[in-house]
Design a protein around this motif. Structure first.
Motif, PDB file in Angstrom:
ATOM      1  N   VAL A   8       0.861  -1.182   0.000  1.00 34.76           N
ATOM      2  CA  VAL A   8       0.000   0.000   0.000  1.00 34.76           C
ATOM      3  C   VAL A   8       0.896   1.231   0.000  1.00 34.76           C
ATOM      4  O   VAL A   8       1.914   1.267   0.694  1.00 34.76           O
ATOM      5  N   LEU A   9       0.535   2.209  -0.814  1.00 33.30           N
ATOM      6  CA  LEU A   9       1.282   3.465  -0.832  1.00 33.30           C
ATOM      7  C   LEU A   9       0.312   4.610  -0.585  1.00 33.30           C
ATOM      8  O   LEU A   9      -0.699   4.734  -1.275  1.00 33.30           O
ATOM      9  N   ASN A  10       0.605   5.418   0.422  1.00 34.41           N
ATOM     10  CA  ASN A  10      -0.267   6.547   0.730  1.00 34.41           C
ATOM     11  C   ASN A  10       0.110   7.776  -0.079  1.00 34.41           C
ATOM     12  O   ASN A  10       1.264   7.954  -0.457  1.00 34.41           O
ATOM     13  N   ARG A  11      -0.877   8.614  -0.318  1.00 33.15           N
ATOM     14  CA  ARG A  11      -0.682   9.831  -1.091  1.00 33.15           C
ATOM     15  C   ARG A  11       0.428  10.684  -0.479  1.00 33.15           C
ATOM     16  O   ARG A  11       0.453  10.919   0.716  1.00 33.15           O
ATOM     17  N   GLY A  12       1.343  11.105  -1.313  1.00 38.66           N
ATOM     18  CA  GLY A  12       2.403  11.994  -0.861  1.00 38.66           C
ATOM     19  C   GLY A  12       3.603  11.302  -0.223  1.00 38.66           C
ATOM     20  O   GLY A  12       4.570  11.946   0.146  1.00 38.66           O
ATOM     21  N   ASP A  13       3.534   9.986  -0.081  1.00 41.10           N
ATOM     22  CA  ASP A  13       4.646   9.257   0.528  1.00 41.10           C
ATOM     23  C   ASP A  13       5.598   8.708  -0.535  1.00 41.10           C
ATOM     24  O   ASP A  13       5.259   8.626  -1.705  1.00 41.10           O
ATOM     25  N   THR A  14       6.778   8.323  -0.058  1.00 44.26           N
ATOM     26  CA  THR A  14       7.690   7.582  -0.912  1.00 44.26           C
ATOM     27  C   THR A  14       7.843   6.182  -0.340  1.00 44.26           C
ATOM     28  O   THR A  14       8.133   6.024   0.844  1.00 44.26           O
ATOM     29  N   LEU A  15       7.601   5.194  -1.186  1.00 48.67           N
ATOM     30  CA  LEU A  15       7.793   3.805  -0.784  1.00 48.67           C
ATOM     31  C   LEU A  15       9.080   3.318  -1.434  1.00 48.67           C
ATOM     32  O   LEU A  15       9.219   3.367  -2.658  1.00 48.67           O
ATOM     33  N   GLY A  16      10.015   2.887  -0.626  1.00 49.35           N
ATOM     34  CA  GLY A  16      11.260   2.351  -1.161  1.00 49.35           C
ATOM     35  C   GLY A  16      11.142   0.851  -1.309  1.00 49.35           C
ATOM     36  O   GLY A  16      10.662   0.174  -0.408  1.00 49.35           O
TER      37      GLY A  16
END
Lengths: 353, 324
Positions: free
Chosen positions: B30-38
């Motif tokens: 899951v990736l939230n708006r405005g975040d960076t997922l590495g």
């Protein structure tokens, strides 16, 4: 394990001789220029000063790390020292002998003592030769062993680097990247060299394999008393393996010193910026990154004076007119900067951010 | 929590002559708006295939997204007709690749390449698009941007080419940007510039980012959440602070310990800790956990049953029997 043939000279302590510092190799004002013909019709000639007046010495048993960004001339320096390229100017003294212009038999004997390991194990191994043939080839060239004896030595070499006897009959494409690098290391080791120049030996490998190869190189250094020149763009790797580190920028050494001196109290602004640019696997660390604007300048037209001055946060008027010499600022620590005598002011960096 | 991207049980297979390979084998993220997922992992772990699956750029055949869902802003991308997908790519979803030289057209001027996407997706005139392209190049810090519009890719340095790629990727204001090893081919000082740039643009425009890398340092500096992948599966997922202060999966721990650091305190005579062996062949996986042969905690259960993702307090997920 029978080490009958591979002479074991080390006592288990790399850099053991540093007290009386016997120099194995010395480069004096070494230069390598390449002339490039550019333009289809104009035939204008340009000169790239890939290595431009490098002086350094390598102490027997140590690992000298050579770092710098792409195009700084670190690989060319390695190749010139190994005499794969002939220097344009300067001298190379190896074990007391001037090897700058040697040819024929003398050069072949020199090659027996100085070996290279390359970055890309995919392109530095002949795909049509088996691992055993690759490792044993130099034994034939240098008339070191033939027939059964050669086979025995190849087996010994393969097991030394962590491969098996059965793998001698396999071809490079049957090995993984890490195993291929092991073959390259066994090949370098086969002639029992004093100095190994490793040019980005782990850059093409995954982290977990990289660690295996670094540990292998270290073990071999302990067992055979090897001296390494370790060329890499990766400060983490160089900081891990080296006793001393030389930092290159546009064909020149800008800083040279013990590992602790370079990492803890770097004197050259470029070294500082380079160290601060490395991403640290610690999200909590509050470090100040020294911003380094722009790219490395074109080696065809290096800036006048100090080649680093257009990107330097500390630049002064003198920097664009006079090239700073590599001078000693503390015991064994050299830097080529007009400011190297003084400590670089911390405040100025903060202001620039 | 405002998820922009939800990946559920994604399976991307490659049918080869020697058998079927599950390059991405049941990934949930899951990736939230405005975040960076590495996303971190070694070569062959499936991280690039995961990104290409999100973009639906998996060549078919031999590739095949066999199962799962990729919900972007609530819509399942896997169910979209190709035409709709094409209009999303570049406009809503964009991707930066490792080697910009391979992704830029060598015979078209930089300005035209950046303007092309703007023209296609935003319907601007050629002139207006070119003006927009100039603005984008200035935004990404291209030195003398106006002259660079007329340059060809080979006339630029690696760092400048990557800036062009970022300018293209951002030109239509995407909601999600996938960056696949964007700094791997660059020198450290240039890498620092590009990471700072991506971080700055992300904060300014609110774009969410998926950052794929093999470098734990890059993850620490650029991401808020991290997923560690091994042999097609996510083995650990948590916030970046949690990952570095409390790594749980033996593979993550091994990766961290085998990374050489520039520490002076560290005795160079001391060996690096090593993850023994190599990545398993995806065509011939052992039953049970995929990391069993390289793990120092292997239990009998690891050789029989594949561990499920185990949710621990603090939003820390780990795929390892040690924590059951």
């Amino acid at each position: 394990m029978n080490w009958s043939y591979l002479k074991k000279t080390g006592t288990g302590q790399p850099g053991e001789n540093q007290g009386n510092a016997p120099v194995l190799l010395e480069a004096v004002d070494l230069k390598k220029y390449f002339h490039v013909v550019s333009g289809l019709f104009t035939r204008s000639r340009a000169t790239v000063k890939a290595v431009d007046g490098v002086s350094l010495s390598v102490i027997r048993g140590e690992t000298l790390g050579l770092v710098g960004e792409s195009g700084c001339g670190k690989s060319t320096l390695g190749r010139v020292i190994a005499r794969l390229d002939t220097p344009t100017d300067g001298r190379i003294i190896f074990d007391g002998m001037n090897v700058t212009d040697i040819e024929g038999n003398e050069l072949r004997n020199f090659r027996k003592r100085v070996q290279l390991i390359f970055q890309d194990p995919y392109s530095s191994l002949n795909p049509r030769m088996s691992a055993g043939a690759i490792v044993g080839e130099a034994l034939g060239i240098h008339n070191l062993a033939t027939g059964k004896e050669r086979k025995r030595r190849v087996t010994e070499l393969l097991t030394t680097v962590g491969l098996t006897e059965e793998q001698a009959d396999r071809y490079p494409h049957e090995f993984s990247g890490g195993q291929r690098q092991r073959i390259g290391i066994a090949r370098a080791l086969s002639v029992n060299p004093d100095l190994i120049i490793a040019d980005e030996p782990v850059s093409a490998l995954d982290v977990s394999i990289q660690a295996q190869i670094l540990n292998l190189l270290k073990r071999l250094q302990r067992e055979f008393g090897l001296t390494y020149i370790f060329i890499s763009h990766d400060l983490g790797v160089v900081g891990h393996v080296s006793d001393r580190i030389a930092v290159m920028y546009l064909g020149k050494i800008v800083e040279l010193g013990e590992k602790s001196q370079i990492l803890q109290s770097p004197r050259h602004p470029y070294t500082r910026a380079l160290l601060s640019a490395v991403p640290v696997p610690d999200p909590g660390s509050k470090k100040t990154r020294i911003p380094l604007p722009g790219d490395i300048p074109s080696p065809f037209a290096p800036p006048p004076g100090c080649a680093f001055h257009p990107r330097c946060p500390y630049r002064m008027d003198i920097c664009s007119t006079r090239t700073p010499e590599l001078t000693q600022c503390e015991d064994g620590h050299f830097a080529a900067c007009h400011l190297s005598g003084s400590d670089l002011p911390e405040v100025q960096v903060e202001r620039l951010r | 929590m405002d998820p922009i991207l939800e990946i559920e049980n994604l399976k991307t297979l490659f049918h080869t002559r020697r058998g079927t390979v599950g390059a991405v084998d049941g990934v949930n993220l899951v990736l939230n708006r405005g975040d960076t997922l590495g996303i971190v992992g070694e070569s062959g772990c499936g991280k690039t295939v995961l990104a290409l699956s999100i973009m639906r750029l998996i060549p078919h055949p031999p590739g095949d997204i066999a199962d799962g869902a990729i919900r972007f802003k609530g819509r399942d991308l896997l169910g979209l007709p190709e035409k709709e997908m094409r209009s999303l790519r570049g406009r809503e979803l964009s991707m930066i690749f490792q080697e910009p030289m391979n992704s830029l057209n060598p015979v078209i001027k930089i300005g035209e390449q950046v303007a092309e996407a703007i023209r296609l997706h935003r319907g601007l005139s050629k002139k207006a698009a070119l003006a927009q392209a100039l603005e984008m190049l200035q935004l990404v810090g291209m030195p003398s941007a106006e002259e660079r519009l007329k340059s060809y890719p080979h006339q630029l340095s690696g760092g400048m080419r990557q800036r062009v790629m970022i300018a293209m990727a951002l030109s239509c204001g995407p909601s999600l940007m996938l960056a696949d090893e964007p700094t791997t081919a660059l020198d450290v000082t240039i890498q620092a510039q590009i990471l700072d740039l991506i971080n700055r643009l992300k904060t300014e425009s609110g774009t969410s980012v998926i950052m794929i890398t093999h470098d734990l340092g890059v993850i620490a500096e650029a991401a808020q959440y991290a997923a560690v992948m091994y042999a097609g599966k996510v083995v650990e997922y948590c916030s970046v602070e949690e990952l570095f202060s409390n790594p749980l999966h033996p593979y993550t721990v091994g990766l961290m310990e085998s990374t050489p650091r520039m520490s002076v305190l560290e005795d160079r005579r001391g060996d690096l800790k090593v993850i023994p062996g190599t990545v398993p062949n995806l065509l011939d996986l052992p039953p049970g956990c995929r990391f069993q042969d390289r793990c120092s905690f292997t239990m009998p259960r690891c050789r029989k049953e594949d561990p499920p993702m185990i949710g621990l307090p603090g939003g820390h997920d780990v795929r390892c029997w040690k924590y059951r």
